[in-house]
Design a protein around this motif. Structure first.
Motif, short mmCIF file in Angstrom:
data_model
loop_
_atom_site.label_atom_id
_atom_site.label_comp_id
_atom_site.label_asym_id
_atom_site.label_seq_id
_atom_site.Cartn_x
_atom_site.Cartn_y
_atom_site.Cartn_z
N GLU A 226 1.20 10.29 -37.54
CA GLU A 226 2.05 10.62 -36.40
C GLU A 226 1.80 9.62 -35.27
OE1 GLU A 226 3.22 14.55 -33.71
OE2 GLU A 226 1.95 14.73 -35.50
N PRO A 227 2.86 9.04 -34.68
CA PRO A 227 2.68 7.97 -33.69
C PRO A 227 2.42 8.50 -32.28
CG PRO A 227 5.02 8.27 -34.12
CD PRO A 227 4.30 9.24 -35.02
N VAL B 86 0.04 15.49 -24.04
CA VAL B 86 -1.18 15.34 -24.82
C VAL B 86 -1.23 16.36 -25.96
CG1 VAL B 86 -3.71 15.34 -24.76
CG2 VAL B 86 -2.40 14.49 -22.78
N THR B 87 -1.56 15.87 -27.14
CA THR B 87 -1.84 16.71 -28.29
C THR B 87 -3.32 16.60 -28.60
OG1 THR B 87 0.38 16.42 -29.21
CG2 THR B 87 -1.35 17.15 -30.73
N VAL B 88 -3.99 17.73 -28.71
CA VAL B 88 -5.43 17.76 -28.98
C VAL B 88 -5.66 18.27 -30.39
CG1 VAL B 88 -7.68 18.65 -28.25
CG2 VAL B 88 -5.92 18.15 -26.53
N TYR B 89 -6.38 17.49 -31.19
CA TYR B 89 -6.74 17.89 -32.54
C TYR B 89 -8.18 18.40 -32.54
CZ TYR B 89 -2.73 15.09 -34.19
OH TYR B 89 -1.47 14.58 -34.42
N GLU B 90 -8.39 19.57 -33.13
CA GLU B 90 -9.73 20.14 -33.18
C GLU B 90 -9.97 20.76 -34.56
OE1 GLU B 90 -13.28 21.27 -33.17
OE2 GLU B 90 -12.59 20.14 -31.41
N ALA C 68 3.72 7.06 -42.43
CA ALA C 68 5.07 6.57 -42.20
C ALA C 68 5.02 5.40 -41.24
CB ALA C 68 5.96 7.70 -41.63
N PRO C 69 4.73 4.18 -41.73
CA PRO C 69 4.51 3.06 -40.85
C PRO C 69 5.74 2.64 -40.07
CG PRO C 69 4.55 2.34 -43.15
CD PRO C 69 4.53 3.82 -43.15
N ASP C 70 6.94 3.09 -40.49
CA ASP C 70 8.16 2.68 -39.79
C ASP C 70 8.56 3.66 -38.70
OD1 ASP C 70 10.65 4.03 -42.07
OD2 ASP C 70 8.59 4.66 -41.61
N ARG C 71 7.77 4.70 -38.48
CA ARG C 71 8.13 5.67 -37.44
C ARG C 71 7.98 5.04 -36.07
NH1 ARG C 71 5.15 11.22 -38.82
NH2 ARG C 71 6.32 11.87 -36.98
N LYS C 72 8.89 5.33 -35.16
CA LYS C 72 8.89 4.74 -33.82
C LYS C 72 8.57 5.81 -32.77
CE LYS C 72 10.23 0.75 -35.41
NZ LYS C 72 9.31 -0.41 -35.43
N LEU C 73 8.04 5.34 -31.66
CA LEU C 73 7.80 6.24 -30.54
C LEU C 73 9.11 6.52 -29.84
CD1 LEU C 73 4.63 4.53 -29.09
CD2 LEU C 73 4.72 6.80 -30.06
N SER C 74 9.32 7.74 -29.40
CA SER C 74 10.52 8.10 -28.65
C SER C 74 10.18 9.20 -27.68
CB SER C 74 11.64 8.54 -29.59
OG SER C 74 11.25 9.68 -30.33
N GLY C 75 10.99 9.36 -26.65
CA GLY C 75 10.76 10.41 -25.67
C GLY C 75 9.63 10.06 -24.72
N PRO C 76 9.01 11.07 -24.07
CA PRO C 76 7.94 10.81 -23.11
C PRO C 76 6.71 10.24 -23.78
CG PRO C 76 8.09 13.16 -23.60
CD PRO C 76 9.28 12.51 -24.23
N ARG C 77 5.89 9.58 -22.97
CA ARG C 77 4.65 9.02 -23.52
C ARG C 77 3.79 10.15 -24.09
NH1 ARG C 77 1.91 5.25 -19.08
NH2 ARG C 77 2.09 7.19 -17.90
N GLN D 150 -7.51 21.63 -37.35
CA GLN D 150 -6.93 20.47 -38.01
C GLN D 150 -7.87 19.27 -37.87
OE1 GLN D 150 -2.79 19.81 -37.25
NE2 GLN D 150 -2.82 17.69 -38.00
N ALA D 151 -8.52 18.91 -38.94
CA ALA D 151 -9.42 17.75 -38.95
C ALA D 151 -8.61 16.50 -39.24
CB ALA D 151 -10.51 17.94 -40.00
N VAL D 152 -8.71 15.52 -38.37
CA VAL D 152 -7.99 14.25 -38.57
C VAL D 152 -8.64 13.46 -39.69
CG1 VAL D 152 -7.45 12.03 -37.49
CG2 VAL D 152 -7.14 14.16 -36.21
N ARG D 153 -7.81 12.93 -40.58
CA ARG D 153 -8.32 12.20 -41.74
C ARG D 153 -8.08 10.70 -41.65
NH1 ARG D 153 -7.25 17.24 -43.48
NH2 ARG D 153 -8.66 18.15 -45.03
N GLU D 154 -7.10 10.29 -40.83
CA GLU D 154 -6.80 8.85 -40.78
C GLU D 154 -6.35 8.47 -39.38
OE1 GLU D 154 -4.61 5.67 -43.65
OE2 GLU D 154 -3.37 7.32 -42.93
N LEU D 155 -6.87 7.35 -38.90
CA LEU D 155 -6.53 6.81 -37.59
C LEU D 155 -6.16 5.35 -37.79
CD1 LEU D 155 -6.69 7.97 -34.64
CD2 LEU D 155 -8.87 6.77 -34.46
N VAL D 156 -4.94 4.97 -37.36
CA VAL D 156 -4.48 3.59 -37.52
C VAL D 156 -4.02 3.06 -36.16
CG1 VAL D 156 -2.94 2.01 -38.75
CG2 VAL D 156 -3.74 4.11 -39.87
N PRO D 157 -4.91 2.41 -35.42
CA PRO D 157 -4.51 1.85 -34.12
C PRO D 157 -3.82 0.51 -34.28
CG PRO D 157 -6.86 1.52 -34.47
CD PRO D 157 -6.34 2.23 -35.69
#
Length: 463
Positions: free
Chosen positions: A266-267, A36-40, A2-11, A249-256
């Protein structure tokens, strides 16, 4: 996505990988105000130093097994400080003892007295039992020579074919004329324990760094720290409990990007990639500035560590909770260390429990595990014959675990990336980054702390 999703709330920050490096990074980011969200991908936290689930129908032991038996040192200052910040008491969870190397067969013993540094190391080498006087003095000359050179591990003279690079440990030892008995009894076991790489392949500079931080530092830095609980309980679980943990949950895609990092769509305001080198190379998107890094990540070679855990039919104690074993590859005697789980963990007084460690266990790959275990059990019976009243009791059960990718091969001139990437919102961490150390747990923690600080400082600079 979802490339149009925006950040909101706390960092919000994401950490991909719940090993020692990733959890250290998460701790720093949380302390700097991030949620912080930790993916493992695995079910247990701790990465390459974690507790493993019991095998269905497998043997029952008095305490959970780890994926490998680990040893910490007093020089692991950042790990110890992190444990305290998490409310984990190192004095209760780790058995601390002055540097002591003793063989199970009683033929070799080295112990550092409680003297100021570096006298404790000098006294330990000169007082080593089982080495001839010539070997003891040669070992001391080697250590003092490296110290005089600033622990650069370059040898006394330029080495043919090594200009601008680092020699192997074996080449360095040969340059300093180390006797065969000193190599077999002292330097080879230490090299395998610290670098999980045979001396013929291991980087001398990394080996010298380990010696420096053990022998040319405060005396307490050379202390042995033996875990008295399973490794996940040492501190990783306490760290993970402070964050949102997405277990399994294995991460499959990272878009910095310039404004955010998308982790599986997820942003997040920042992200840390704390996974093994091969996975990091796959997740990092193409970028001209990262081409060399991705190439370096793909070049890493990994070596296994095997651990045989043995349950005995009767009580049994070692003279010290960690003893050295003598190798004899032709007979399948491949163990280098044996640990007394009963003494360390304090469970089940009716049975002894031992853990045998085989570093750089490439000989186990593709072989029948029962045959591998048989060689190690024979090694134990023979070399523990003098322990206790009548030697080692009969074996009631055993479990052999082989971690095929336990550490990277610590070879000379290995290209290791730093923590920063081409994207200021994304950092790398792991014991494989350029820490100046081999693949140690302390190196992993320091790398994670640095990655967390790097991202938080960059965010503060942006305002």
């Amino acid at each position: 996505m979802a490339p149009d999703r925006k950040l909101s709330g706390p960092r919000r920050a994401a950490v991909v990988g719940a090993g020692w490096a990733g959890l250290a990074a998460a701790h720093v980011l949380a302390g700097r105000g991030y949620a912080v969200t930790v993916y493992e991908a695995a079910r247990e936290v701790g990465g390459r130093a974690r507790t493993v689930a019991a095998r269905p129908g497998g043997p029952a032991f008095s305490a959970p097994l780890d994926n490998g038996q680990h040893l910490l040192l007093g020089a692991y200052t950042e790990t110890l400080a992190l444990m305290r910040e998490l409310g984990q008491d190192p004095d209760a969870l780790l058995l601390r003892a002055p540097l002591r190397l003793a063989s199970a067969d009683g033929r070799f013993a080295l112990r550092a007295p409680r003297l100021p540094s570096p006298l404790h190391g000098v006294a330990a080498l000169l007082g080593a039992r089982g080495l001839g006087a010539g070997a003891r003095w040669a070992a001391l000359r080697f250590v003092l020579g490296l110290r005089a050179q600033g622990w650069l591990a370059a040898g006394r003279d330029p080495m043919p074919g090594q200009a601008g690079g680092s020699p192997t440990v074996a080449r360095l030892l040969a340059t300093w004329n180390q006797p065969r008995e000193a190599v077999a009894r002292l330097w080879r076991p230490l090299c395998l324990a610290a670098l999980n790489t045979p001396p013929e392949q291991a980087c001398a500079r990394l080996f010298a760094a380990v010696l420096r931080d053990s022998l040319d530092a405060p005396r307490s830095h050379s202390d042995l720290l033996l875990p008295r609980c399973d490794l996940s309980s040492l501190w990783p679980r306490a760290a993970a409990a402070r964050h949102q943990l997405r277990r399994g949950q294995a991460v499959r895609e990272l878009v910095p990007g310039d404004e955010r990092v998308l982790v599986d769509g997820e942003p997040y305001a920042a992200a840390v990639l704390a996974v093994p080198p091969g996975i990091a190379a796959r997740l990092l998107p193409p970028h001209p500035a990262m081409q060399a890094v991705r190439q370096a990540l793909r070049a890493f070679r990994h070596l296994p560590i095997a651990t045989l855990t043995v349950r005995l039919a009767a009580p049994f104690r070692l003279a010290f909770p960690m003893l050295m074993l003598t190798e004899d590859a032709a007979r399948g005697h491949l163990g280098q260390w044996v640990f007394d789980r009963r003494a360390l963990l304090g469970h089940d007084e009716g049975h002894g429990e031992l853990a045998v460690v085989v570093s750089a266990a490439s000989d186990f790959e593709g072989r029948d595990r029962s045959a591998c275990a048989a060689g190690l059990l024979d090694q134990l019976r023979e070399q523990l014959a003098g322990q206790g009243a009548g030697g080692m009791p009969p074996v009631q059960d055993w479990e052999l675990l082989v971690d095929k990718r336990a550490t990277f091969a610590a070879v000379p001139d290995l290209a290791r990336p730093g923590n920063a990437t081409a994207w200021p919102r994304l950092a790398l961490c792991g014991d494989w980054t350029d820490t100046g150390y081999p693949g140690t747990l302390e190196g992993a923690v320091r790398s994670g702390l640095e990655a967390g600080r790097l991202l938080a400082d960059a965010a503060d600079a942006r305002g």
